[in-house]
Design a protein around this motif. Structure first.
Motif, PDB file in Angstrom:
ATOM      1  N   ALA A   1     -74.817   6.500 -14.153  1.00 49.34           N
ATOM      2  CA  ALA A   1     -75.840   5.488 -14.453  1.00 49.34           C
ATOM      3  C   ALA A   1     -75.970   5.220 -15.951  1.00 49.34           C
ATOM      4  N   THR A   2     -75.692   6.226 -16.777  1.00 49.23           N
ATOM      5  CA  THR A   2     -75.810   6.033 -18.228  1.00 49.23           C
ATOM      6  C   THR A   2     -74.485   5.651 -18.883  1.00 49.23           C
ATOM      7  N   PHE A   3     -73.376   5.893 -18.198  1.00 50.17           N
ATOM      8  CA  PHE A   3     -72.064   5.574 -18.770  1.00 50.17           C
ATOM      9  C   PHE A   3     -71.766   4.083 -18.689  1.00 50.17           C
ATOM     10  N   TYR A   4     -72.016   3.491 -17.542  1.00 50.51           N
ATOM     11  CA  TYR A   4     -71.671   2.080 -17.334  1.00 50.51           C
ATOM     12  C   TYR A   4     -72.783   1.165 -17.827  1.00 50.51           C
ATOM     13  N   HIS A   5     -72.381   0.178 -18.630  1.00 52.73           N
ATOM     14  CA  HIS A   5     -73.353  -0.748 -19.217  1.00 52.73           C
ATOM     15  C   HIS A   5     -74.034  -1.640 -18.186  1.00 52.73           C
ATOM     16  N   GLN A   6     -73.465  -1.752 -16.998  1.00 48.92           N
ATOM     17  CA  GLN A   6     -74.075  -2.604 -15.970  1.00 48.92           C
ATOM     18  C   GLN A   6     -75.388  -2.031 -15.455  1.00 48.92           C
ATOM     19  N   PHE A   7     -75.613  -0.740 -15.699  1.00 44.25           N
ATOM     20  CA  PHE A   7     -76.814  -0.091 -15.174  1.00 44.25           C
ATOM     21  C   PHE A   7     -77.876   0.059 -16.255  1.00 44.25           C
ATOM     22  N   SER A   8     -79.129  -0.056 -15.825  1.00 40.65           N
ATOM     23  CA  SER A   8     -80.248   0.132 -16.744  1.00 40.65           C
ATOM     24  C   SER A   8     -81.262   1.075 -16.106  1.00 40.65           C
ATOM     25  N   LEU A   9     -81.743   2.027 -16.894  1.00 41.94           N
ATOM     26  CA  LEU A   9     -82.757   2.964 -16.420  1.00 41.94           C
ATOM     27  C   LEU A   9     -84.168   2.491 -16.762  1.00 41.94           C
ATOM     28  N   GLU A  10     -84.255   1.361 -17.421  1.00 43.24           N
ATOM     29  CA  GLU A  10     -85.549   0.805 -17.808  1.00 43.24           C
ATOM     30  C   GLU A  10     -85.727  -0.558 -17.150  1.00 43.24           C
ATOM     31  N   PRO A  11     -86.961  -0.904 -16.768  1.00 42.36           N
ATOM     32  CA  PRO A  11     -87.171  -2.230 -16.168  1.00 42.36           C
ATOM     33  C   PRO A  11     -86.874  -3.329 -17.181  1.00 42.36           C
ATOM     34  N   PRO A  12     -86.251  -4.413 -16.729  1.00 43.46           N
ATOM     35  CA  PRO A  12     -85.946  -5.500 -17.655  1.00 43.46           C
ATOM     36  C   PRO A  12     -87.197  -6.300 -17.991  1.00 43.46           C
ATOM     37  N   GLY A  13     -87.128  -7.003 -19.103  1.00 44.48           N
ATOM     38  CA  GLY A  13     -88.210  -7.904 -19.465  1.00 44.48           C
ATOM     39  C   GLY A  13     -88.226  -9.105 -18.528  1.00 44.48           C
ATOM     40  N   GLU A  14     -89.266  -9.885 -18.649  1.00 47.15           N
ATOM     41  CA  GLU A  14     -89.383 -11.088 -17.829  1.00 47.15           C
ATOM     42  C   GLU A  14     -88.227 -12.048 -18.119  1.00 47.15           C
ATOM     43  N   TYR A  15     -87.821 -12.086 -19.377  1.00 45.26           N
ATOM     44  CA  TYR A  15     -86.703 -12.925 -19.792  1.00 45.26           C
ATOM     45  C   TYR A  15     -85.591 -12.023 -20.313  1.00 45.26           C
ATOM     46  N   VAL A  16     -84.423 -12.119 -19.689  1.00 53.60           N
ATOM     47  CA  VAL A  16     -83.272 -11.330 -20.116  1.00 53.60           C
ATOM     48  C   VAL A  16     -82.374 -12.234 -20.943  1.00 53.60           C
ATOM     49  N   ILE A  17     -82.202 -11.837 -22.205  1.00 45.65           N
ATOM     50  CA  ILE A  17     -81.389 -12.613 -23.144  1.00 45.65           C
ATOM     51  C   ILE A  17     -80.044 -11.928 -23.286  1.00 45.65           C
ATOM     52  N   GLN A  18     -78.987 -12.676 -23.034  1.00 52.04           N
ATOM     53  CA  GLN A  18     -77.640 -12.157 -23.216  1.00 52.04           C
ATOM     54  C   GLN A  18     -77.027 -12.841 -24.435  1.00 52.04           C
TER      55      GLN A  18
ATOM     56  N   VAL B   1     -73.247  -9.054 -24.432  1.00 53.45           N
ATOM     57  CA  VAL B   1     -72.293  -9.193 -23.333  1.00 53.45           C
ATOM     58  C   VAL B   1     -70.939  -9.601 -23.901  1.00 53.45           C
ATOM     59  N   ARG B   2     -69.891  -9.327 -23.135  1.00 47.27           N
ATOM     60  CA  ARG B   2     -68.524  -9.584 -23.609  1.00 47.27           C
ATOM     61  C   ARG B   2     -68.221 -11.067 -23.777  1.00 47.27           C
ATOM     62  N   CYS B   3     -68.476 -11.869 -22.751  1.00 49.02           N
ATOM     63  CA  CYS B   3     -68.168 -13.301 -22.836  1.00 49.02           C
ATOM     64  C   CYS B   3     -68.950 -14.042 -21.764  1.00 49.02           C
ATOM     65  N   LEU B   4     -69.540 -15.159 -22.150  1.00 51.64           N
ATOM     66  CA  LEU B   4     -70.276 -15.989 -21.194  1.00 51.64           C
ATOM     67  C   LEU B   4     -69.434 -17.168 -20.713  1.00 51.64           C
ATOM     68  N   GLY B   5     -68.221 -17.292 -21.241  1.00 52.17           N
ATOM     69  CA  GLY B   5     -67.302 -18.322 -20.759  1.00 52.17           C
ATOM     70  C   GLY B   5     -67.612 -19.729 -21.222  1.00 52.17           C
ATOM     71  N   CYS B   6     -68.321 -19.869 -22.340  1.00 51.11           N
ATOM     72  CA  CYS B   6     -68.627 -21.200 -22.880  1.00 51.11           C
ATOM     73  C   CYS B   6     -68.184 -21.248 -24.341  1.00 51.11           C
ATOM     74  N   CYS B   7     -66.960 -20.892 -24.587  1.00 54.99           N
ATOM     75  CA  CYS B   7     -66.471 -20.719 -25.959  1.00 54.99           C
ATOM     76  C   CYS B   7     -66.588 -21.977 -26.816  1.00 54.99           C
ATOM     77  N   SER B   8     -66.505 -23.151 -26.210  1.00 53.82           N
ATOM     78  CA  SER B   8     -66.607 -24.391 -26.989  1.00 53.82           C
ATOM     79  C   SER B   8     -68.024 -24.591 -27.536  1.00 53.82           C
ATOM     80  N   LEU B   9     -68.998 -23.850 -27.011  1.00 51.60           N
ATOM     81  CA  LEU B   9     -70.392 -23.957 -27.467  1.00 51.60           C
ATOM     82  C   LEU B   9     -70.770 -22.839 -28.438  1.00 51.60           C
ATOM     83  N   ALA B  10     -69.813 -22.019 -28.807  1.00 53.13           N
ATOM     84  CA  ALA B  10     -70.086 -20.828 -29.618  1.00 53.13           C
ATOM     85  C   ALA B  10     -70.814 -21.181 -30.916  1.00 53.13           C
TER      86      ALA B  10
END
Length: 173
Positions: free
Chosen positions: A68-85, A127-136
């Protein structure tokens, strides 16, 4: 910190783990699918859910916690109302998103080793990539994508979400 939980959450997690056990058996190979489904259900992995998964899967709690702590996909804390990536893909990185990330943490008062603002409104993730590179450089807030962000635009975006949260919380009072 003492974590509280609701009976329906416990029942939901038990049902999830039992479903995973049916598919994978009681083994380590069931661990990641179980943790993914628990997090999908609750939004994060409360510590009590790790103990429950450990007991049902017959996997040591130390192993469950390690995964649970090794993989970045997991969180041990509740997320905020708005998750910013904040995208850290090559295009976004070279166009300044590292600086935008630091600016955003400072703007929201999020300290080192923290992800969520003290008011619980915002969680900030790289995050690694959101797939909108032309908007970077790009950032995503929940399901909304914002391109060509800079400090000024970030300040406006955060202000808009803070205002929306105030309206939402005022109308629920």
């Amino acid at each position: 910190m003492l974590q509280t939980y609701k009976k329906d959450e416990v029942q939901s997690v038990e049902s999830i783990v039992q479903s995973v056990v049916k598919s994978y058996g009681r083994s380590r190979r069931a661990l990641i699918p179980a943790l993914q489904r628990i997090q999908d259900s609750l939004g994060y992995l409360p510590r009590w859910s790790l103990r429950l998964a450990s007991n049902h899967l017959k996997v040591p709690l130390s192993t469950v916690y390690g995964v649970a702590t090794f993989y970045h996909q997991f969180s041990l804390e509740p997320p905020g109302e708005y998750v910013i990536q904040i995208c850290m893909g090559t295009a976004c990185h070279i166009r300044g998103n590292s600086e935008n990330y630091a600016f955003l943490l400072n703007l929201l008062g999020i300290g080192p080793n923290e992800k969520t603002s003290k008011d619980g409104l915002f969680t900030v993730l790289k995050v690694r990539c959101l797939g909108c590179c032309s908007l970077a450089p790009v950032m995503k807030v929940n399901d909304d994508i914002y391109g060509k962000v800079d400090f000024k635009k970030i300040r406006k975006i955060i202000s808009r979400y803070r205002s929306a949260a105030r309206v939402k919380h005022t109308s629920h009072s």
